[in-house]
Design a protein around this motif. Sequence first.
Motif, PDB file in Angstrom:
ATOM      1  N   TRP A   1      28.924  45.328  47.068  1.00 31.30           N
ATOM      2  CA  TRP A   1      28.998  44.414  47.774  1.00 31.30           C
ATOM      3  C   TRP A   1      29.328  43.538  47.047  1.00 31.30           C
ATOM      4  CZ3 TRP A   1      28.120  43.527  53.133  1.00 31.30           C
ATOM      5  CH2 TRP A   1      26.983  44.405  53.700  1.00 31.30           C
ATOM      6  N   GLY A   2      28.756  43.320  45.596  1.00 34.72           N
ATOM      7  CA  GLY A   2      29.521  42.632  44.943  1.00 34.72           C
ATOM      8  C   GLY A   2      30.987  42.307  44.313  1.00 34.72           C
ATOM      9  N   VAL A   3      31.468  43.567  44.227  1.00 40.22           N
ATOM     10  CA  VAL A   3      32.719  44.402  43.534  1.00 40.22           C
ATOM     11  C   VAL A   3      33.740  44.677  44.687  1.00 40.22           C
ATOM     12  CG1 VAL A   3      34.537  45.495  42.482  1.00 40.22           C
ATOM     13  CG2 VAL A   3      32.107  45.176  41.596  1.00 40.22           C
ATOM     14  N   SER A   4      33.234  45.291  45.560  1.00 44.02           N
ATOM     15  CA  SER A   4      33.857  46.090  46.778  1.00 44.02           C
ATOM     16  C   SER A   4      34.673  45.300  47.687  1.00 44.02           C
ATOM     17  CB  SER A   4      33.512  47.667  47.047  1.00 44.02           C
ATOM     18  OG  SER A   4      34.325  48.234  48.192  1.00 44.02           O
ATOM     19  N   VAL A   5      33.088  44.918  49.039  1.00 44.30           N
ATOM     20  CA  VAL A   5      33.365  44.247  49.911  1.00 44.30           C
ATOM     21  C   VAL A   5      33.975  42.969  49.219  1.00 44.30           C
ATOM     22  CG1 VAL A   5      31.772  42.796  51.384  1.00 44.30           C
ATOM     23  CG2 VAL A   5      31.204  45.063  51.071  1.00 44.30           C
ATOM     24  N   THR A   6      33.526  41.889  48.313  1.00 40.97           N
ATOM     25  CA  THR A   6      34.206  40.511  48.165  1.00 40.97           C
ATOM     26  C   THR A   6      35.476  40.579  47.859  1.00 40.97           C
ATOM     27  OG1 THR A   6      31.608  40.129  46.888  1.00 40.97           O
ATOM     28  CG2 THR A   6      33.706  38.452  46.301  1.00 40.97           C
ATOM     29  N   ILE A   7      36.222  41.504  46.960  1.00 43.24           N
ATOM     30  CA  ILE A   7      37.460  42.272  46.206  1.00 43.24           C
ATOM     31  C   ILE A   7      38.102  42.242  47.455  1.00 43.24           C
ATOM     32  CG2 ILE A   7      39.245  42.795  44.989  1.00 43.24           C
ATOM     33  CD1 ILE A   7      36.765  43.286  42.973  1.00 43.24           C
ATOM     34  N   SER A   8      37.680  42.889  48.866  1.00 40.13           N
ATOM     35  CA  SER A   8      38.502  43.265  49.670  1.00 40.13           C
ATOM     36  C   SER A   8      38.353  42.464  50.871  1.00 40.13           C
ATOM     37  CB  SER A   8      37.651  44.518  50.483  1.00 40.13           C
ATOM     38  OG  SER A   8      37.436  45.105  50.279  1.00 40.13           O
ATOM     39  N   TYR A   9      37.758  40.877  50.023  1.00 36.93           N
ATOM     40  CA  TYR A   9      37.779  39.659  51.279  1.00 36.93           C
ATOM     41  C   TYR A   9      38.798  38.966  50.906  1.00 36.93           C
ATOM     42  CZ  TYR A   9      37.379  35.483  54.133  1.00 36.93           C
ATOM     43  OH  TYR A   9      37.860  34.625  54.671  1.00 36.93           O
ATOM     44  N   VAL A  10      38.554  38.690  49.371  1.00 35.72           N
ATOM     45  CA  VAL A  10      39.479  37.736  48.879  1.00 35.72           C
ATOM     46  C   VAL A  10      40.773  38.437  48.940  1.00 35.72           C
ATOM     47  CG1 VAL A  10      39.890  36.651  46.355  1.00 35.72           C
ATOM     48  CG2 VAL A  10      37.198  36.742  46.957  1.00 35.72           C
ATOM     49  N   LEU A  11      40.792  39.360  48.123  1.00 33.77           N
ATOM     50  CA  LEU A  11      42.641  39.561  47.909  1.00 33.77           C
ATOM     51  C   LEU A  11      43.288  40.081  49.477  1.00 33.77           C
ATOM     52  CD1 LEU A  11      42.522  42.031  44.757  1.00 33.77           C
ATOM     53  CD2 LEU A  11      43.440  39.985  45.303  1.00 33.77           C
ATOM     54  N   GLY A  12      41.969  41.025  50.678  1.00 29.87           N
ATOM     55  CA  GLY A  12      42.329  41.963  51.804  1.00 29.87           C
ATOM     56  C   GLY A  12      43.092  40.602  52.338  1.00 29.87           C
ATOM     57  N   ILE A  13      42.567  39.741  52.462  1.00 30.07           N
ATOM     58  CA  ILE A  13      42.358  38.959  53.459  1.00 30.07           C
ATOM     59  C   ILE A  13      42.604  37.400  53.083  1.00 30.07           C
ATOM     60  CG2 ILE A  13      41.109  37.199  56.198  1.00 30.07           C
ATOM     61  CD1 ILE A  13      41.687  40.668  55.725  1.00 30.07           C
ATOM     62  N   HIS A  14      41.686  37.030  52.591  1.00 27.15           N
ATOM     63  CA  HIS A  14      42.411  35.704  51.979  1.00 27.15           C
ATOM     64  C   HIS A  14      43.660  35.004  51.323  1.00 27.15           C
ATOM     65  CE1 HIS A  14      41.558  31.607  50.548  1.00 27.15           C
ATOM     66  NE2 HIS A  14      42.213  31.748  49.570  1.00 27.15           N
ATOM     67  N   TYR A  15      44.254  36.536  50.406  1.00 22.25           N
ATOM     68  CA  TYR A  15      45.347  36.000  49.946  1.00 22.25           C
ATOM     69  C   TYR A  15      46.188  37.410  50.534  1.00 22.25           C
ATOM     70  CZ  TYR A  15      44.026  33.647  45.506  1.00 22.25           C
ATOM     71  OH  TYR A  15      42.835  32.982  45.110  1.00 22.25           O
ATOM     72  N   GLY A  16      46.013  37.770  51.543  1.00 20.18           N
ATOM     73  CA  GLY A  16      46.991  38.402  52.485  1.00 20.18           C
ATOM     74  C   GLY A  16      47.774  39.674  51.505  1.00 20.18           C
ATOM     75  N   LEU A  17      46.676  40.184  51.007  1.00 12.65           N
ATOM     76  CA  LEU A  17      47.821  41.396  50.501  1.00 12.65           C
ATOM     77  C   LEU A  17      47.145  43.271  51.477  1.00 12.65           C
ATOM     78  CD1 LEU A  17      46.510  41.442  46.869  1.00 12.65           C
ATOM     79  CD2 LEU A  17      48.457  41.570  48.002  1.00 12.65           C
TER      80      LEU A  17
END
Length: 456
Positions: free
Chosen positions: A398-414
């Motif tokens: 949750w701290g790494v996988s979910v968080t980074i998925s949202y930040v990189l995948g959705i927020h930064y559009g990767l």
Amino acid sequence: MARKINKKDIGKMSLFALTWPLFIEILLHMLMGNADTLMLSQYSDNSVAAVGVSNQILSIVIVMFGFIATGTAILIAQHLGAKEQREAKEVAVVSILGNLLFGLVLSLVLYFYGRMFLQLMGIPAELMEDAYIYLVIVGGFSFVQAIVMTVGAIIRSYGFTKDSMYVTIGMNLLNVLGNYLFIFGAFGFPELGVKGVAISTIVSRVIGLGFLIWLMLRRVEGTFPFKRVFTLPFQHTKNLLTIGIPSAGEHLAYNTSQFFITYFITKIGTEALTAKVYTQNIMMFVMLFSIAISQGTQILIGHMIGARKYEDAYRRCLNSLKPAIIISLGAAIVVSIFSKQLLGIFTDNQAILSVSTTLIFLTILLEPGRSINLVVINSLRAAGDVRFPVYMGILSMWGVSVTISYVLGIHYGLGLIGVWISFIADEWLRGIIMLFRWKSRVWMNKTFMKQEEQPA
């Protein structure tokens, strides 16, 4: 009466002897899922995406069944290592009844609330009906899978990994035949599409369960105390829950994190969701090497712990890491080289092919970390050290996988590339932490067996 066969001396079996049937069995389980995907891909890409979302929910349910199956495998292995035949059979009976009752409850939940779960996933409207049909049929009979998992764990703990493999072969053949008949309406059968895949899945599982129960009763020496199920020691249930609930917690943390990540991906679009399904289907063939080695290692270490051979258990885990890492890394490289050809089996959609090829290339970085994670966590469980992996798993997933998925995948559009980067970070972090835990030898004091002597 069928002839009873004495249990094998697991302590004298090699990792390879235990692992190769597990490898083939896991491969065939994956082929069953991929057969559904491949055959549905000839029907429509939307059907593939719909079944993929439903399976995300079903995978969480299977984890819930797995907490008893995991505890069963570990406790039976430890009792057999300690030459406690009666206790091993008592654990088997308690676990079968427990998972049957639990399975019936979850089956009813999925049957009555399946649509609500899909709505919570944010599934696109065009996928809803197919996803709902599959979830209600397969989920409504999920109690069958609960018993399949439990009886399979019992058979494997006694060392009869080949028997379980043969049943899986039969289940796969039946599933593929059923898919062919019901998806495409061959030989006058109705053309049912997704509904046909669901029916085929259930029928093959029911028949497979019958054979597993027959093998368990035939292979294991002595009788199982089913008639005394309600008078068996409560300690067995307590130990099953003590091992199983934390183990399930780790798997549940993973699957719920995947649930939320899948929710993020639905926001990207149906093509992204389909690409995820295709890519993970191929990735499963890469990770199956590590899964098989980790399961074989768990059986061996469980028996060693029961026999109080702690140093042998310590070396067994570390010796299993090398083949797991090398083989899975090699498989990831080979799959990456032929990724376009492999993905071409499922689809000709260029947008899906483009992103999926990149994701498979990233698997080369992912697999070594996942191999360490799988082998060491299964070793810790076999030794009775079940809580630490859960705490670290929840923190990392949750701290790494979910968080980074949202930040990189959705927020930064990767998009999916950002999601896969999060997977890499999560697996490597957990793998390294678990390896340090194993080398600390803290687990030597965590066994559930009654110890007359402490390890040196």
